[in-house]
Scaffold this active site. Structure first.
Site, PDB file in Angstrom:
ATOM      1  N   THR A   3      -7.124  -1.833   2.601  1.00 10.29           N
ATOM      2  CA  THR A   3      -6.251  -2.514   3.532  1.00 10.29           C
ATOM      3  C   THR A   3      -5.506  -1.580   4.622  1.00 10.29           C
ATOM      4  OG1 THR A   3      -5.563  -3.924   1.758  1.00 10.29           O
ATOM      5  CG2 THR A   3      -4.377  -3.986   3.784  1.00 10.29           C
TER       6      THR A   3
ATOM      7  N   LYS B 173       0.571  -2.962  -1.583  1.00  8.33           N
ATOM      8  CA  LYS B 173      -0.539  -2.387  -0.683  1.00  8.33           C
ATOM      9  C   LYS B 173      -0.188  -2.639   0.955  1.00  8.33           C
ATOM     10  CE  LYS B 173      -3.267  -5.645  -0.209  1.00  8.33           C
ATOM     11  NZ  LYS B 173      -3.881  -6.420   1.058  1.00  8.33           N
TER      12      LYS B 173
HETATM   13  O1  13P Z   1      -5.631  -8.575   0.910  1.00  5.74           O
HETATM   14  C1  13P Z   1      -6.714  -8.280   1.843  1.00  5.74           C
HETATM   15  C2  13P Z   1      -7.779  -7.278   1.543  1.00  5.74           C
HETATM   16  O2  13P Z   1      -7.893  -7.181   0.147  1.00  5.74           O
HETATM   17  C3  13P Z   1      -6.473  -8.753   3.323  1.00  5.74           C
HETATM   18  O3  13P Z   1      -5.900  -8.051   3.868  1.00  5.74           O
HETATM   19  P1  13P Z   1      -4.920  -8.673   5.057  1.00  5.74           P
HETATM   20  O4  13P Z   1      -4.109  -9.711   4.468  1.00  5.74           O
HETATM   21  O5  13P Z   1      -4.134  -7.597   5.490  1.00  5.74           O
HETATM   22  O6  13P Z   1      -5.673  -9.112   5.865  1.00  5.74           O
END
Ligand code: 13P
Ligand code: NAI
Length: 318
Positions: A240, A183
């Protein structure tokens, strides 16, 4: 007692919520950082503005021994080194990976790395849609706890659930860790689409075709489709790819705008895109979005060129 290794945003947030259940030891790599947190009761470097409850003790140096579960909350590309360095202290307890990604050196996910490096331990993974700040603020959050050993997984589920953090369990560690890894790759692509001004329709297309790509790899590696459709897959993809709080999405947005991005920020999807592409090629799988994101991250293509590459592919069935 719960042990959390890695005092970044996520490790600190997990310590704050788990402190509601009992004592938590938060291990930091950097001795000065640990002393600073223990004295000030704040993690100003990684999660500013959140007070550390009294039940948290911040330590550094030797990783404390014992049988209590240990949560591993460091970036994916540092996990292998951490496991090798602290192999003896980690022992045979449950090791719960809290990182998202695929190791560049081995092509393994977090539970595969744990199994390879700490053969006596029980590997598990905690993953799903959650921002560290939301967890630390006590906002409602639901995650997946995956452990191939069903009995240990059930125990971890109840130990690590808090009044605001609800865990669902599965034995499908492969599906859970692939969802979290992939993701982030798709989120970089979605950020680039938005940064380059290509529109929300294009982002929805990328998310949907990205999800198809996630399922393709997951199927080839023996994961269950329902895991990918759950919190650790679809749930985290949705969060995300659409939130300005996400560092992967923000990084993609900077790429799309042709702007610089702070290199000290943890962006798991960048290295993971390369690791996933190598793994997919070895399996003979077509993963065009991962390919495009890898080219974007390495500077080979700009966002509009990457999109042109995807749009000019031969037409096919959905
Ligand atoms: O894993 C995350 C949300 O579930 C955090 O996302 P980021 O690492 O892109 O900040
Ligand atoms: N921040 C978030 O909202 C969420 C993060 N995660 C995941 O948690 C993992 C860690 O991310 P964050 O805590 O956000 O990162 P961060 O950038 O806030 O902190 C990373 C921490 O890891 C430590 N670290 C780096 N190398 C290390 C090593 N070799 N040994 C031990 N510690 C080391 C650093 O000192 C730092 O404290 C990532 O895989 C991320 O995807 C998962 C869900 C939410």
């Amino acid at each position: 007692m719960t042990l959390i290794c890695g005092a970044g945003a996520f490790g600190t947030a997990l310590a704050v919520t788990l402190a509601q259940n009992g004592p938590v030891t938060l291990w930091a790599r950097d001795a000065d950082h640990a002393a600073e947190m223990q004295a000030s009761r704040f993690n100003d470097r990684r999660l500013p503005g959140i007070a550390l409850p009294e039940a948290i003790t911040v330590v550094s140096g030797e990783v404390p021994g014992g049988d209590a579960p240990c949560l591993l909350a460091m970036p994916m590309q540092t996990l292998g080194g951490f496991l090798s360095d602290h192999h003896d202290a980690l022992g045979s307890r449950p090791l719960v990976a809290c990182c998202k990604g695929m190791d560049l050196a081995t092509g393994l996910g977090p539970t595969g790395l744990i199994a390879q490096t700490c053969a006596e331990a029980t590997p598990a993974i905690l993953t799903g849609p959650s921002f560290a700040r939301d967890i630390a603020l006590g906002l409602p959050t639901a995650l997946t706890l995956a452990c191939a050993d069903a009995a240990i997984g059930q125990r971890l589920q109840s130990t690590l659930t808090t009044p605001t953090l609800r865990l669902y369990r599965t034995t499908d560690t492969t599906g859970a860790e692939l969802g979290g890894a992939l993701k982030n790759v798709i989120a970089i692509g979605c950020g680039a689409v938005m940064g380059a001004g290509l529109g929300e329709s294009a982002r929805a297309a990328l998310m949907t075709r990205g999800f198809a790509e996630m399922n393709r790899l997951a199927h080839a590696l023996g994961a269950r489709p329902e895991t990918l459709a759950g919190l650790s897959g679809f749930g985290d993809l949705a969060l995300t790819c659409t939130s300005a709080q996400s560092r992967n999405y923000g990084y993609g947005k900077s790429l799309g705008r042709g702007e610089d991005f702070d290199r000290s920020v943890t962006v798991e999807g960048a290295a993971t895109a390369r690791a996933v592409l190598a793994r997919a090629r070895a399996l003979g799988l077509d993963m065009p979005i991962t390919h495009a994101v890898t080219a974007l991250v390495s500077g080979e293509l700009r966002a509009t060129e990457a999109m042109d590459m995807l749009l000019s592919r031969p037409l096919k069935e959905e």
